[in-house]
Scaffold this motif. Structure first.
Motif, PDB file in Angstrom:
ATOM      1  N   LEU A 254       0.824  -1.203   0.000  1.00 52.65           N
ATOM      2  CA  LEU A 254       0.000   0.000   0.000  1.00 52.65           C
ATOM      3  C   LEU A 254       0.858   1.254   0.000  1.00 52.65           C
ATOM      4  CD1 LEU A 254      -2.790   1.337   0.233  1.00 52.65           C
ATOM      5  CD2 LEU A 254      -2.605   1.090   2.713  1.00 52.65           C
ATOM      6  N   VAL A 255       1.870   1.299   0.850  1.00 53.12           N
ATOM      7  CA  VAL A 255       2.715   2.487   0.954  1.00 53.12           C
ATOM      8  C   VAL A 255       3.514   2.696  -0.330  1.00 53.12           C
ATOM      9  CG1 VAL A 255       4.692   3.491   2.157  1.00 53.12           C
ATOM     10  CG2 VAL A 255       2.865   2.397   3.463  1.00 53.12           C
ATOM     11  N   VAL A 256       4.124   1.633  -0.843  1.00 50.92           N
ATOM     12  CA  VAL A 256       4.911   1.759  -2.071  1.00 50.92           C
ATOM     13  C   VAL A 256       4.015   2.167  -3.244  1.00 50.92           C
ATOM     14  CG1 VAL A 256       6.376   0.545  -3.715  1.00 50.92           C
ATOM     15  CG2 VAL A 256       6.642   0.120  -1.268  1.00 50.92           C
ATOM     16  N   SER A 257       2.828   1.570  -3.344  1.00 51.26           N
ATOM     17  CA  SER A 257       1.894   1.914  -4.413  1.00 51.26           C
ATOM     18  C   SER A 257       1.473   3.366  -4.323  1.00 51.26           C
ATOM     19  CB  SER A 257       0.667   1.010  -4.361  1.00 51.26           C
ATOM     20  OG  SER A 257       1.020  -0.344  -4.491  1.00 51.26           O
ATOM     21  N   PHE A 258       1.235   3.834  -3.099  1.00 54.57           N
ATOM     22  CA  PHE A 258       0.827   5.227  -2.901  1.00 54.57           C
ATOM     23  C   PHE A 258       1.914   6.183  -3.388  1.00 54.57           C
ATOM     24  CE2 PHE A 258       0.996   9.044  -0.217  1.00 54.57           C
ATOM     25  CZ  PHE A 258      -0.236   9.599  -0.498  1.00 54.57           C
ATOM     26  N   PHE A 259       3.155   5.912  -3.024  1.00 52.53           N
ATOM     27  CA  PHE A 259       4.231   6.808  -3.428  1.00 52.53           C
ATOM     28  C   PHE A 259       4.490   6.744  -4.932  1.00 52.53           C
ATOM     29  CE2 PHE A 259       5.429   6.780   1.115  1.00 52.53           C
ATOM     30  CZ  PHE A 259       5.582   8.153   1.299  1.00 52.53           C
ATOM     31  N   LEU A 260       4.342   5.568  -5.521  1.00 53.50           N
ATOM     32  CA  LEU A 260       4.517   5.459  -6.965  1.00 53.50           C
ATOM     33  C   LEU A 260       3.429   6.228  -7.714  1.00 53.50           C
ATOM     34  CD1 LEU A 260       5.575   1.719  -7.409  1.00 53.50           C
ATOM     35  CD2 LEU A 260       6.999   3.756  -7.714  1.00 53.50           C
ATOM     36  N   LEU A 261       2.177   6.092  -7.253  1.00 53.78           N
ATOM     37  CA  LEU A 261       1.087   6.826  -7.894  1.00 53.78           C
ATOM     38  C   LEU A 261       1.224   8.331  -7.657  1.00 53.78           C
ATOM     39  CD1 LEU A 261      -1.931   4.472  -7.101  1.00 53.78           C
ATOM     40  CD2 LEU A 261      -0.737   4.757  -9.266  1.00 53.78           C
ATOM     41  N   LEU A 262       1.718   8.703  -6.474  1.00 48.37           N
ATOM     42  CA  LEU A 262       1.971  10.119  -6.207  1.00 48.37           C
ATOM     43  C   LEU A 262       3.035  10.662  -7.147  1.00 48.37           C
ATOM     44  CD1 LEU A 262       1.507  12.640  -4.442  1.00 48.37           C
ATOM     45  CD2 LEU A 262       3.276  11.757  -2.886  1.00 48.37           C
ATOM     46  N   LEU A 263       4.083   9.860  -7.381  1.00 51.09           N
ATOM     47  CA  LEU A 263       5.133  10.269  -8.305  1.00 51.09           C
ATOM     48  C   LEU A 263       4.591  10.426  -9.721  1.00 51.09           C
ATOM     49  CD1 LEU A 263       8.131  10.796  -8.927  1.00 51.09           C
ATOM     50  CD2 LEU A 263       8.428   8.324  -9.181  1.00 51.09           C
ATOM     51  N   ILE A 264       3.733   9.505 -10.140  1.00 55.37           N
ATOM     52  CA  ILE A 264       3.132   9.593 -11.471  1.00 55.37           C
ATOM     53  C   ILE A 264       2.270  10.841 -11.596  1.00 55.37           C
ATOM     54  CG2 ILE A 264       1.512   8.479 -13.060  1.00 55.37           C
ATOM     55  CD1 ILE A 264       2.498   5.787 -11.961  1.00 55.37           C
ATOM     56  N   ASN A 265       1.513  11.159 -10.539  1.00 58.81           N
ATOM     57  CA  ASN A 265       0.682  12.363 -10.564  1.00 58.81           C
ATOM     58  C   ASN A 265       1.532  13.632 -10.617  1.00 58.81           C
ATOM     59  OD1 ASN A 265      -1.802  11.066 -10.504  1.00 58.81           O
ATOM     60  ND2 ASN A 265      -1.788  10.883  -8.280  1.00 58.81           N
ATOM     61  N   ILE A 266       2.680  13.619  -9.924  1.00 67.62           N
ATOM     62  CA  ILE A 266       3.578  14.780  -9.978  1.00 67.62           C
ATOM     63  C   ILE A 266       4.142  14.953 -11.380  1.00 67.62           C
ATOM     64  CG2 ILE A 266       5.789  15.678  -9.148  1.00 67.62           C
ATOM     65  CD1 ILE A 266       5.178  14.416  -6.441  1.00 67.62           C
ATOM     66  N   ILE A 267       4.524  13.838 -12.002  1.00 69.67           N
ATOM     67  CA  ILE A 267       5.021  13.896 -13.375  1.00 69.67           C
ATOM     68  C   ILE A 267       3.934  14.413 -14.313  1.00 69.67           C
ATOM     69  CG2 ILE A 267       5.850  12.509 -15.317  1.00 69.67           C
ATOM     70  CD1 ILE A 267       7.195  10.669 -13.281  1.00 69.67           C
ATOM     71  N   GLN A 268       2.689  13.953 -14.095  1.00 70.75           N
ATOM     72  CA  GLN A 268       1.576  14.413 -14.922  1.00 70.75           C
ATOM     73  C   GLN A 268       1.352  15.910 -14.738  1.00 70.75           C
ATOM     74  OE1 GLN A 268      -2.054  12.350 -14.138  1.00 70.75           O
ATOM     75  NE2 GLN A 268      -3.179  13.332 -15.773  1.00 70.75           N
ATOM     76  N   TRP A 269       1.406  16.384 -13.490  1.00 76.06           N
ATOM     77  CA  TRP A 269       1.236  17.820 -13.234  1.00 76.06           C
ATOM     78  C   TRP A 269       2.359  18.622 -13.878  1.00 76.06           C
ATOM     79  CZ3 TRP A 269       4.717  20.848 -10.393  1.00 76.06           C
ATOM     80  CH2 TRP A 269       4.299  22.158 -10.166  1.00 76.06           C
ATOM     81  N   TRP A 270       3.598  18.134 -13.774  1.00 73.34           N
ATOM     82  CA  TRP A 270       4.736  18.828 -14.368  1.00 73.34           C
ATOM     83  C   TRP A 270       4.629  18.847 -15.885  1.00 73.34           C
ATOM     84  CZ3 TRP A 270       8.691  16.944 -17.563  1.00 73.34           C
ATOM     85  CH2 TRP A 270       9.756  17.822 -17.774  1.00 73.34           C
ATOM     86  N   THR A 271       4.154  17.748 -16.466  1.00 70.64           N
ATOM     87  CA  THR A 271       4.004  17.683 -17.920  1.00 70.64           C
ATOM     88  C   THR A 271       2.947  18.666 -18.397  1.00 70.64           C
ATOM     89  OG1 THR A 271       4.611  15.341 -17.865  1.00 70.64           O
ATOM     90  CG2 THR A 271       3.569  16.152 -19.864  1.00 70.64           C
ATOM     91  N   ASN A 272       1.807  18.712 -17.698  1.00 74.48           N
ATOM     92  CA  ASN A 272       0.749  19.659 -18.067  1.00 74.48           C
ATOM     93  C   ASN A 272       1.258  21.100 -17.998  1.00 74.48           C
ATOM     94  OD1 ASN A 272      -1.140  17.665 -18.507  1.00 74.48           O
ATOM     95  ND2 ASN A 272      -1.924  17.710 -16.427  1.00 74.48           N
ATOM     96  N   ARG A 273       1.988  21.389 -16.945  1.00 73.40           N
ATOM     97  CA  ARG A 273       2.501  22.758 -16.771  1.00 73.40           C
ATOM     98  C   ARG A 273       3.523  23.108 -17.856  1.00 73.40           C
ATOM     99  NH1 ARG A 273       5.551  25.040 -11.318  1.00 73.40           N
ATOM    100  NH2 ARG A 273       5.710  27.226 -11.991  1.00 73.40           N
ATOM    101  N   LYS A 274       4.348  22.124 -18.206  1.00 78.27           N
ATOM    102  CA  LYS A 274       5.369  22.352 -19.227  1.00 78.27           C
ATOM    103  C   LYS A 274       4.736  22.649 -20.573  1.00 78.27           C
ATOM    104  CE  LYS A 274       9.292  20.143 -21.535  1.00 78.27           C
ATOM    105  NZ  LYS A 274      10.138  18.918 -21.611  1.00 78.27           N
ATOM    106  N   PHE A 275       3.692  21.854 -20.952  1.00 73.58           N
ATOM    107  CA  PHE A 275       3.058  22.038 -22.245  1.00 73.58           C
ATOM    108  C   PHE A 275       2.228  23.307 -22.289  1.00 73.58           C
ATOM    109  CE2 PHE A 275       3.467  17.274 -22.879  1.00 73.58           C
ATOM    110  CZ  PHE A 275       4.477  17.410 -23.825  1.00 73.58           C
ATOM    111  N   VAL A 276       1.671  23.706 -21.131  1.00 68.97           N
ATOM    112  CA  VAL A 276       0.862  24.928 -21.103  1.00 68.97           C
ATOM    113  C   VAL A 276       1.739  26.163 -21.316  1.00 68.97           C
ATOM    114  CG1 VAL A 276      -0.464  26.428 -19.567  1.00 68.97           C
ATOM    115  CG2 VAL A 276      -1.019  23.999 -19.721  1.00 68.97           C
ATOM    116  N   HIS A 277       2.924  26.161 -20.694  1.00 67.43           N
ATOM    117  CA  HIS A 277       3.812  27.331 -20.790  1.00 67.43           C
ATOM    118  C   HIS A 277       4.706  27.297 -22.016  1.00 67.43           C
ATOM    119  CE1 HIS A 277       2.812  28.986 -16.855  1.00 67.43           C
ATOM    120  NE2 HIS A 277       2.838  27.751 -16.379  1.00 67.43           N
ATOM    121  N   SER A 278       4.720  26.149 -22.752  1.00 70.99           N
ATOM    122  CA  SER A 278       5.554  26.073 -23.953  1.00 70.99           C
ATOM    123  C   SER A 278       4.867  26.698 -25.158  1.00 70.99           C
ATOM    124  CB  SER A 278       5.907  24.621 -24.239  1.00 70.99           C
ATOM    125  OG  SER A 278       4.739  23.870 -24.468  1.00 70.99           O
TER     126      SER A 278
END
Length: 278
Positions: A254-278
């Protein structure tokens, strides 16, 4: 109009907000938070040394590597082929298109045990597909990845498909009129729009694969240290009435899955922000 009257009028914009909020909190507590909390409470009943000994056992660690590795590999495969399938279903018209579109959702409706038996029958050495290969597929990690790919593919297809359907064709035509090739148009115009949906589909596929049991247990062979997945070890400990050991392993998952999904969500947020400002 006084300030108090304005506040009352503002609160009345969403009728039933209090009732709906109470229902949401009740649902989140009874069906999500309390069951997860019980996992950690049962784990706390065992000592720290026993916990470390249980979750770092060589057999358990091998199951961690297999479960997370196979789930990640299946997620990557689903991203590639799921995006291709969604592209074909949206961009092309051919006989049997509706049938294939409906077939994508079959893993959702098919019982996992039925899927596991069907895949095992196909990929055993004497099966229809297994006999075509010189190496074993069933009862190996390859078979596990195939099963996890089967059950996770619809998540990527159904996430990417609506984005392609709602994509503005005029933007694509404008890119072509400016001299961009089809590959440049896809890479610069279409793909950035697909990235959030692809990451979401990968997250859902990965999360589903981590907890999958029914479709994997048949094709895996369940050989300790080789093809034994973590959910099977948890089930084995439950059958042995070792509830604390089962919840200890489950808490690590549960803990490892939570952190992995959190990491994926952070990458998704960073990707959205990158494409919006590009």
């Amino acid at each position: 109009m006084s300030v108090l009257q304005r506040q009352k009028k503002k609160k009345s914009i969403l009728p039933g907000f209090g009732l709906s909020l109470c229902f949401t909190m009740f649902y989140a507590s009874i069906l999500v938070l309390f069951p997860l909390a019980m996992i950690f409470l049962n784990t706390a009943s065992m000592g720290w040394s026993d916990f470390i000994k249980t979750v770092t056992d060589s057999r358990v660690v091998a199951s961690y590597k297999l479960s997370f590795g196979a789930a990640f590999a299946a997620g990557i495969i689903n991203v590639i082929f799921g995006t291709i399938i969604a592209w074909v279903l949206v961009r092309y018209h051919f006989p049997g298109k509706r049938f294939i579109d409906g077939l994508v959702d079959l893993p959702f409706a098919l019982p996992t045990a039925v899927a596991g038996i069907a895949l095992t029958t196909l990929y055993v050495p004497k099966g229809w597909i297994g006999q075509l290969f010189t190496f074993k597929i069933a009862f190996t990690p390859i078979g596990i990845i195939i099963a996890l790919t089967f059950i996770g593919l619809p998540f990527v297809v159904r996430m990417v498909q609506p984005v392609l359907q709602n994509f503005n064709a005029e933007i694509e035509e404008a890119s072509a009129s400016l001299g961009a090739s089809r590959m440049q148009t896809f890479r610069k115009v279409i793909f950035p729009e697909l990235v959030p949906a692809i990451l979401t589909g990968f997250s859902l596929s990965f999360a589903r694969a981590l907890g999958e049991y029914g479709s994997v247990v048949f094709i895996a062979g369940n050989m300790p240290m080789k093809t034994e997945i973590t959910p099977l070890i948890i089930m084995t400990k439950l059958e042995q009435y070792d509830y604390a050991g089962a919840t200890a392993i489950a808490s690590v998952m549960l803990v490892v899955s939570f952190f992995l999904l959190l990491l994926i969500n952070i990458i998704q947020w960073w990707t959205n922000r990158k494409f919006v400002h590009s």
